[in-house]
Design a protein around this motif. Sequence first.
Motif, short mmCIF file in Angstrom:
data_model
loop_
_atom_site.label_atom_id
_atom_site.label_comp_id
_atom_site.label_asym_id
_atom_site.label_seq_id
_atom_site.Cartn_x
_atom_site.Cartn_y
_atom_site.Cartn_z
N LYS A 112 -15.72 14.61 -0.98
CA LYS A 112 -15.57 13.05 -0.37
C LYS A 112 -15.17 12.12 -1.27
CE LYS A 112 -18.33 13.92 3.67
NZ LYS A 112 -19.98 13.72 4.40
N GLN A 116 -11.65 10.08 -1.03
CA GLN A 116 -11.97 8.45 -1.03
C GLN A 116 -11.04 7.67 -2.23
OE1 GLN A 116 -16.04 7.57 -1.11
NE2 GLN A 116 -16.28 7.97 1.09
N LEU A 117 -11.16 8.30 -3.28
CA LEU A 117 -10.47 7.81 -4.32
C LEU A 117 -8.94 7.83 -3.95
CD1 LEU A 117 -12.47 8.80 -7.30
CD2 LEU A 117 -12.16 6.45 -6.61
N GLN A 119 -7.27 8.27 -1.18
CA GLN A 119 -7.06 7.23 -0.10
C GLN A 119 -6.91 6.09 -0.52
OE1 GLN A 119 -9.95 7.41 3.26
NE2 GLN A 119 -8.68 6.68 4.70
N GLN A 120 -8.08 5.46 -1.32
CA GLN A 120 -7.76 4.15 -1.99
C GLN A 120 -6.71 3.88 -2.60
OE1 GLN A 120 -9.86 1.56 -1.08
NE2 GLN A 120 -8.60 0.45 -2.23
N GLU A 121 -6.35 4.96 -3.53
CA GLU A 121 -4.98 4.83 -4.45
C GLU A 121 -3.76 4.78 -3.40
OE1 GLU A 121 -2.51 7.72 -7.24
OE2 GLU A 121 -4.82 7.60 -7.62
N THR A 123 -3.81 3.68 -0.48
CA THR A 123 -3.68 2.47 0.37
C THR A 123 -3.50 1.16 -0.54
OG1 THR A 123 -5.80 3.37 1.47
CG2 THR A 123 -5.46 0.73 1.61
N ASP A 124 -3.78 1.34 -1.55
CA ASP A 124 -3.37 0.20 -2.55
C ASP A 124 -1.83 0.15 -2.68
OD1 ASP A 124 -6.05 -0.56 -3.01
OD2 ASP A 124 -6.36 0.41 -4.65
N HIS A 125 -1.29 1.46 -2.96
CA HIS A 125 0.06 1.58 -3.16
C HIS A 125 0.86 1.05 -1.88
CE1 HIS A 125 3.95 3.18 -4.65
NE2 HIS A 125 4.08 3.85 -3.40
N HIS A 127 -0.43 -1.18 0.30
CA HIS A 127 -0.48 -2.61 0.35
C HIS A 127 0.48 -3.19 -0.72
CE1 HIS A 127 -2.72 -6.33 0.84
NE2 HIS A 127 -2.87 -6.42 -0.54
#
Length: 196
Positions: A112, A116-117, A119-121, A123-125, A127
Amino acid sequence: MADPFSLTGTAVGIVSLGIQVAQSLYNYYTALKSQDSDIAYTRKKLNSLLEILDCLNCIQELQDDVIKFEKTPVDSNLSIAKSTARRLAYPFRKSTLEKLGENIDEIIFRLKLALQLLQQEVTDHIHDEIEDVKALLKLVRTSQISSELQDWLKAPDATINFNEVHKKKHPRTGLWLVKGPVFHAWLEICPSTSQI
């Protein structure tokens, strides 16, 4: 007597060799000095890798256990005896099952966290890309508005109209006004204009 140029060349060669030796020694001692921190860093990375590999090993063990649980006993006295023995031994093996549950929980937690990491990466890309597109659109809008304002504020080109009208002009154009009775009457009423 020795040639001064050969002495100078020899001196320059010796100095160059000295610089190379000194640089090599400096690089060697610098690498030697940072050896402990490099080893500690590598050891830390190896420990992380070991933990991951242990988790993978746990996954293999879980797979083996799943295969054991999926085996359905055949209706025979031997399979009934094995099933009864497993049930009787369960309280003694409960800690093993609990350890297995803990391993499963740890693997789930790590997976998990990794998801999450990732997904965050992503999402940041996304954004960052959206912000780039917004900036580009703002630049295009500003450029378009600026261009429209410049076109609106630009003075009309009178030479175009003048040239078109001049092409249509007839040699006797406007004589009807100047030779007409209304113009002569106006000239007589306004004495200051008669001097024109």
